[in-house]
Design a protein around this motif. Structure first.
Motif, PDB file in Angstrom:
ATOM      1  N   ALA A  35       0.840  -1.198   0.000  1.00 47.74           N
ATOM      2  CA  ALA A  35       0.000   0.000   0.000  1.00 47.74           C
ATOM      3  C   ALA A  35       0.876   1.249   0.000  1.00 47.74           C
ATOM      4  O   ALA A  35       1.960   1.261   0.569  1.00 47.74           O
ATOM      5  N   THR A  36       0.395   2.303  -0.652  1.00 46.04           N
ATOM      6  CA  THR A  36       1.106   3.576  -0.659  1.00 46.04           C
ATOM      7  C   THR A  36       0.163   4.659  -0.175  1.00 46.04           C
ATOM      8  O   THR A  36      -1.055   4.494  -0.170  1.00 46.04           O
ATOM      9  N   LYS A  37       0.741   5.782   0.203  1.00 45.09           N
ATOM     10  CA  LYS A  37      -0.079   6.893   0.681  1.00 45.09           C
ATOM     11  C   LYS A  37      -0.962   7.448  -0.422  1.00 45.09           C
ATOM     12  O   LYS A  37      -1.986   8.023  -0.178  1.00 45.09           O
ATOM     13  N   SER A  38      -0.537   7.299  -1.671  1.00 45.24           N
ATOM     14  CA  SER A  38      -1.320   7.839  -2.770  1.00 45.24           C
ATOM     15  C   SER A  38      -2.445   6.900  -3.210  1.00 45.24           C
ATOM     16  O   SER A  38      -3.233   7.239  -4.066  1.00 45.24           O
ATOM     17  N   SER A  39      -2.506   5.722  -2.619  1.00 45.83           N
ATOM     18  CA  SER A  39      -3.574   4.790  -2.978  1.00 45.83           C
ATOM     19  C   SER A  39      -4.904   5.352  -2.521  1.00 45.83           C
ATOM     20  O   SER A  39      -5.058   5.793  -1.399  1.00 45.83           O
ATOM     21  N   LYS A  40      -5.859   5.359  -3.427  1.00 44.95           N
ATOM     22  CA  LYS A  40      -7.196   5.836  -3.098  1.00 44.95           C
ATOM     23  C   LYS A  40      -8.174   4.701  -3.346  1.00 44.95           C
ATOM     24  O   LYS A  40      -7.980   3.919  -4.268  1.00 44.95           O
ATOM     25  N   PRO A  41      -9.220   4.613  -2.542  1.00 39.35           N
ATOM     26  CA  PRO A  41     -10.211   3.575  -2.812  1.00 39.35           C
ATOM     27  C   PRO A  41     -10.874   3.840  -4.158  1.00 39.35           C
ATOM     28  O   PRO A  41     -11.027   4.988  -4.572  1.00 39.35           O
ATOM     29  N   ALA A  42     -11.226   2.778  -4.806  1.00 44.12           N
ATOM     30  CA  ALA A  42     -11.883   2.906  -6.108  1.00 44.12           C
ATOM     31  C   ALA A  42     -13.219   3.625  -5.923  1.00 44.12           C
ATOM     32  O   ALA A  42     -13.999   3.281  -5.041  1.00 44.12           O
ATOM     33  N   SER A  43     -13.457   4.645  -6.725  1.00 46.29           N
ATOM     34  CA  SER A  43     -14.719   5.362  -6.623  1.00 46.29           C
ATOM     35  C   SER A  43     -15.759   4.671  -7.491  1.00 46.29           C
ATOM     36  O   SER A  43     -15.448   4.106  -8.525  1.00 46.29           O
ATOM     37  N   LYS A  44     -16.973   4.722  -7.009  1.00 52.52           N
ATOM     38  CA  LYS A  44     -18.073   4.110  -7.754  1.00 52.52           C
ATOM     39  C   LYS A  44     -18.433   5.018  -8.921  1.00 52.52           C
ATOM     40  O   LYS A  44     -18.502   6.233  -8.757  1.00 52.52           O
ATOM     41  N   PRO A  45     -18.663   4.450 -10.089  1.00 50.26           N
ATOM     42  CA  PRO A  45     -19.076   5.297 -11.200  1.00 50.26           C
ATOM     43  C   PRO A  45     -20.452   5.888 -10.924  1.00 50.26           C
ATOM     44  O   PRO A  45     -21.305   5.242 -10.337  1.00 50.26           O
ATOM     45  N   LYS A  46     -20.625   7.125 -11.341  1.00 54.36           N
ATOM     46  CA  LYS A  46     -21.926   7.772 -11.152  1.00 54.36           C
ATOM     47  C   LYS A  46     -22.907   7.191 -12.157  1.00 54.36           C
ATOM     48  O   LYS A  46     -22.555   6.946 -13.298  1.00 54.36           O
ATOM     49  N   PRO A  47     -24.127   6.974 -11.707  1.00 51.37           N
ATOM     50  CA  PRO A  47     -25.101   6.433 -12.659  1.00 51.37           C
ATOM     51  C   PRO A  47     -25.320   7.416 -13.801  1.00 51.37           C
ATOM     52  O   PRO A  47     -25.398   8.623 -13.586  1.00 51.37           O
ATOM     53  N   ALA A  48     -25.383   6.865 -14.976  1.00 45.68           N
ATOM     54  CA  ALA A  48     -25.588   7.712 -16.145  1.00 45.68           C
ATOM     55  C   ALA A  48     -27.024   8.230 -16.157  1.00 45.68           C
ATOM     56  O   ALA A  48     -27.963   7.467 -15.997  1.00 45.68           O
ATOM     57  N   GLY A  49     -27.162   9.513 -16.306  1.00 44.48           N
ATOM     58  CA  GLY A  49     -28.482  10.113 -16.367  1.00 44.48           C
ATOM     59  C   GLY A  49     -28.863  10.391 -17.813  1.00 44.48           C
ATOM     60  O   GLY A  49     -28.163  10.005 -18.736  1.00 44.48           O
ATOM     61  N   PRO A  50     -29.970  11.079 -17.995  1.00 46.23           N
ATOM     62  CA  PRO A  50     -30.384  11.409 -19.357  1.00 46.23           C
ATOM     63  C   PRO A  50     -29.325  12.270 -20.040  1.00 46.23           C
ATOM     64  O   PRO A  50     -28.669  13.086 -19.405  1.00 46.23           O
ATOM     65  N   LYS A  51     -29.159  12.083 -21.320  1.00 49.76           N
ATOM     66  CA  LYS A  51     -28.184  12.841 -22.099  1.00 49.76           C
ATOM     67  C   LYS A  51     -28.884  13.521 -23.272  1.00 49.76           C
ATOM     68  O   LYS A  51     -29.749  12.942 -23.908  1.00 49.76           O
ATOM     69  N   TRP A  52     -28.481  14.745 -23.535  1.00 43.46           N
ATOM     70  CA  TRP A  52     -28.968  15.454 -24.711  1.00 43.46           C
ATOM     71  C   TRP A  52     -28.339  14.818 -25.939  1.00 43.46           C
ATOM     72  O   TRP A  52     -27.167  14.469 -25.930  1.00 43.46           O
ATOM     73  N   VAL A  53     -29.117  14.667 -26.987  1.00 46.41           N
ATOM     74  CA  VAL A  53     -28.603  14.147 -28.258  1.00 46.41           C
ATOM     75  C   VAL A  53     -28.854  15.186 -29.341  1.00 46.41           C
ATOM     76  O   VAL A  53     -29.849  15.910 -29.297  1.00 46.41           O
ATOM     77  N   LYS A  54     -27.924  15.254 -30.290  1.00 49.33           N
ATOM     78  CA  LYS A  54     -28.068  16.206 -31.386  1.00 49.33           C
ATOM     79  C   LYS A  54     -29.261  15.806 -32.243  1.00 49.33           C
ATOM     80  O   LYS A  54     -29.445  14.643 -32.582  1.00 49.33           O
ATOM     81  N   GLU A  55     -30.085  16.787 -32.560  1.00 47.93           N
ATOM     82  CA  GLU A  55     -31.267  16.535 -33.385  1.00 47.93           C
ATOM     83  C   GLU A  55     -31.615  17.828 -34.117  1.00 47.93           C
ATOM     84  O   GLU A  55     -32.124  18.762 -33.513  1.00 47.93           O
ATOM     85  N   THR A  56     -31.306  17.882 -35.381  1.00 48.26           N
ATOM     86  CA  THR A  56     -31.644  19.052 -36.177  1.00 48.26           C
ATOM     87  C   THR A  56     -32.891  18.704 -36.985  1.00 48.26           C
ATOM     88  O   THR A  56     -32.813  18.028 -38.001  1.00 48.26           O
ATOM     89  N   LYS A  57     -34.043  19.144 -36.473  1.00 47.19           N
ATOM     90  CA  LYS A  57     -35.323  18.822 -37.117  1.00 47.19           C
ATOM     91  C   LYS A  57     -36.237  20.036 -37.087  1.00 47.19           C
ATOM     92  O   LYS A  57     -36.047  20.961 -36.302  1.00 47.19           O
ATOM     93  N   THR A  58     -37.258  19.977 -37.915  1.00 45.98           N
ATOM     94  CA  THR A  58     -38.310  20.991 -37.918  1.00 45.98           C
ATOM     95  C   THR A  58     -39.629  20.269 -37.661  1.00 45.98           C
ATOM     96  O   THR A  58     -39.955  19.307 -38.348  1.00 45.98           O
ATOM     97  N   TYR A  59     -40.353  20.732 -36.656  1.00 47.27           N
ATOM     98  CA  TYR A  59     -41.630  20.138 -36.283  1.00 47.27           C
ATOM     99  C   TYR A  59     -42.751  21.145 -36.498  1.00 47.27           C
ATOM    100  O   TYR A  59     -42.543  22.353 -36.399  1.00 47.27           O
ATOM    101  N   THR A  60     -43.952  20.626 -36.724  1.00 44.64           N
ATOM    102  CA  THR A  60     -45.166  21.442 -36.733  1.00 44.64           C
ATOM    103  C   THR A  60     -46.004  20.971 -35.550  1.00 44.64           C
ATOM    104  O   THR A  60     -46.219  19.770 -35.374  1.00 44.64           O
ATOM    105  N   LEU A  61     -46.450  21.918 -34.753  1.00 44.66           N
ATOM    106  CA  LEU A  61     -47.204  21.575 -33.545  1.00 44.66           C
ATOM    107  C   LEU A  61     -48.621  21.132 -33.891  1.00 44.66           C
ATOM    108  O   LEU A  61     -49.322  21.790 -34.655  1.00 44.66           O
ATOM    109  N   LYS A  62     -49.051  20.016 -33.312  1.00 46.40           N
ATOM    110  CA  LYS A  62     -50.427  19.534 -33.461  1.00 46.40           C
ATOM    111  C   LYS A  62     -51.356  20.255 -32.498  1.00 46.40           C
ATOM    112  O   LYS A  62     -52.564  20.319 -32.715  1.00 46.40           O
TER     113      LYS A  62
END
Length: 125
Positions: A35-62
């Motif tokens: 063990a070394t002083k610089s050893s850090k416990p493994a961090s848990k990955p953060k759960p992935a949340g919603p992500k914005w996706v690129k979408e270039t579109k034109t819509y007409t509202l109903k």
């Protein structure tokens, strides 16, 4: 519990710590020795949340839809866009039970729901 004993002089520090005896097995000793002083416990990955996706579109509202300051029903609304309006978008996300699109505007962005998550284009053509 087993222990390992160093074959050296008995050393006791002023605070009573005996450095000649390690209470543990060889595997535990090897673990501590590596063990070394610089050893850090493994961090848990953060759960992935919603992500914005690129979408270039034109819509007409109903139907009439509120244009909001953020992608949430709790966000303030900028305007109510009437049915038949055309909306150009650059990104989309599904969050908070709705599918949202982002509309570029001269002073930033406006956000509007295209429909609930189970019918994402209910309000749009």
């Amino acid at each position: 519990t087993s222990y390992l004993k160093r074959p050296r002089m008995h050393t006791v520090w002023a605070n009573g710590v005996d450095l000649d005896v390690f209470y543990g097995d060889k595997a535990a000793w090897d673990k501590y020795a590596k063990a070394t002083k610089s050893s850090k416990p493994a961090s848990k990955p953060k759960p992935a949340g919603p992500k914005w996706v690129k979408e270039t579109k034109t819509y007409t509202l109903k139907t009439a839809v509120k244009l909001r300051t953020g992608a949430s029903t709790a966000s303030s609304f900028i305007a109510v866009l009437p049915a038949g309006s055309t909306v150009k978008t650059d990104q989309a996300i599904i969050q908070g039970g709705y599918r949202w699109v982002r509309q570029p505007r001269s002073n930033g962005y406006g956000y509007l729901a295209t429909g609930p998550a189970n019918n994402t284009l209910e309000y749009m053509k």
